[in-house]
Write an enzyme that holds these catalytic residues in place. Structure first.
Site, PDB file in Angstrom:
ATOM      1  N   LYS A  33      -7.746 -28.588 -26.096  1.00 54.03           N
ATOM      2  CA  LYS A  33      -7.277 -27.546 -26.670  1.00 54.03           C
ATOM      3  C   LYS A  33      -5.953 -27.228 -26.047  1.00 54.03           C
ATOM      4  O   LYS A  33      -5.333 -27.492 -24.781  1.00 54.03           O
ATOM      5  CB  LYS A  33      -8.347 -26.262 -25.684  1.00 54.03           C
ATOM      6  CG  LYS A  33      -8.638 -25.598 -24.277  1.00 54.03           C
ATOM      7  CD  LYS A  33      -9.414 -24.915 -23.835  1.00 54.03           C
ATOM      8  CE  LYS A  33      -9.776 -25.256 -22.414  1.00 54.03           C
ATOM      9  NZ  LYS A  33     -10.439 -23.759 -22.018  1.00 54.03           N
ATOM     10  N   TYR A 242      20.286 -13.117  -9.668  1.00 48.98           N
ATOM     11  CA  TYR A 242      20.098 -11.113  -9.429  1.00 48.98           C
ATOM     12  C   TYR A 242      19.296 -10.617  -8.205  1.00 48.98           C
ATOM     13  O   TYR A 242      18.691 -11.669  -7.560  1.00 48.98           O
ATOM     14  CB  TYR A 242      18.455 -11.377 -10.567  1.00 48.98           C
ATOM     15  CG  TYR A 242      19.052 -11.241 -12.034  1.00 48.98           C
ATOM     16  CD1 TYR A 242      20.477 -10.391 -12.704  1.00 48.98           C
ATOM     17  CD2 TYR A 242      19.211 -12.624 -12.854  1.00 48.98           C
ATOM     18  CE1 TYR A 242      20.982 -11.102 -13.889  1.00 48.98           C
ATOM     19  CE2 TYR A 242      19.344 -12.732 -14.179  1.00 48.98           C
ATOM     20  CZ  TYR A 242      19.974 -12.024 -14.377  1.00 48.98           C
ATOM     21  OH  TYR A 242      20.184 -11.704 -15.820  1.00 48.98           O
TER      22      TYR A 242
END
Length: 347
Positions: A33, A242
């Site tokens: 999956k 940042y």
């Protein structure tokens, strides 16, 4: 900007499946999956067929379609989410086997695909998917008359071998399926490792195939090399990235690499993991941004073209610990921008 390179060793995935199959006292399937846990379901499934797998498990009907296209007719493909509204045509045309999770789904399946194979999923305590004991008792005779291909449940705490929930769920599963002459499945990777009492007739390993815990004997499957696109020298006191979350405490050589959280490198790794140049560790400094990561390469005499995030020195579980998550999330977050190279791809 050159895309980072993700190398996926399909032979290692096949070898991990074979190891788990040898540990299983039953037939062994494979869970593919989430696009083969982020590594490419079609490529993974094809290689597992060559290794001997004949039963595959996916989360959604749409995932089952991709596996059927990759494998053609023959292998059995089970769908954990069961028979959802609108899925009848796909289930029929693709020969998928829905794992029925409720009386409502059972009625839907019988009404729209009478005679088509199906399985049953039972809730033995995880409280996520599957029929409740009372619900199963009410429809059991009807379901068994139709001949389900499989009855399954899922362990909640299989990665904790001593957890009481494991034996409680196994006992509940035995009680709920007593007298059912149908193949049964309880164990994924963790359940395989718990031993034969949890194996029943079919195991369906997932994360262990891809090199993840709790299968500590797994061969590593992925390598991720991030290209260096710029270097610079910082003076004492200069900030990086940042919000200036890292400030140079000494003269520092800095490398900027081409990857970031858009590529599945989680922002929680900011200032908190390591890249590698051969055997030399290079700490991440500053924030992980969308496309770029900054790395302290002061210890290197020469900065290479790439730095390794996943490889010989750091696997998915080590990186997951740095990020405060699990290896599953690291694998399934790997982004679409990587240049993917498959080793062991056979035709």
């Amino acid at each position: 900007m050159v895309a980072a390179r993700l190398t996926i060793d399909l032979n290692a995935i096949a070898a991990n499946w074979q190891r788990l199959a040898r540990l299983s006292r039953s037939e062994t399937g494979a869970t593919v999956k989430a696009d083969g846990y982020g590594l490419g379901a079609a490529q993974v499934a094809r290689r597992l067929v060559q290794a001997g797998a004949r039963k595959f498990f996916v989360a959604l009907t749409e995932e089952g379609a991709a596996i059927r296209q990759a494998l053609g007719n023959g292998p059995e493909i089970y769908v954990y989410s069961g028979h959802m509204a609108g899925d009848a045509q796909s289930i029929r045309n693709l020969g998928l086997i829905p794992l029925i999770n409720s009386a409502e789904q059972l009625a839907r399946h019988f009404e729209s695909l009478h005679g088509h194979p199906f399985g049953i999923q039972l809730n033995t305590g995880m409280n996520r998917l599957g029929m409740e004991p009372r619900e199963w008792a009410a429809v059991r005779d009807i379901a068994m008359q139709a001949g389900p291909a499989l009855i399954m449940s899922h362990l909640a705490c299989a990665d904790e071998p001593d957890h009481l929930m494991n034996t409680q769920q196994a006992d509940t599963f035995r009680t709920m399926t007593e007298g059912c002459a149908v193949p049964r499945s309880l164990a994924a990777t963790g359940g395989v490792l718990l031993g034969p009492a949890f194996h029943f007739d079919l195991t369906r390993p997932g994360v262990g195939l891809y090199g993840g815990a709790p299968f500590m004997d797994a061969y590593p499957v992925v390598e991720l090399a991030l290209p260096v696109i710029q270097t610079r020298d910082l003076e004492l006191g200069e900030p990086v990235g940042y919000n200036c979350t890292w400030v140079a405490g000494r003269p520092t050589r800095l490398a900027t690499v081409a990857a970031g959280y858009a590529d599945g490198i989680l922002r929680s790794l900011s200032n908190n993991t390591t890249l590698w140049a051969g055997d030399s560790p290079c700490p991440v400094v500053g924030r992980v941004s969308m496309d770029l990561i900054t790395v302290d390469v002061s210890a290197l005499s020469d900065v290479p073209e790439t730095l390794e995030l996943l490889g010989a020195h750091q696997g998915v579980d080590e990186l997951a610990r740095d990020a405060g998550t699990i290896g599953y999330e690291i694998l399934t977050s790997l982004g679409a921008r990587y240049r993917r190279r498959y080793e062991g791809l056979r035709t």
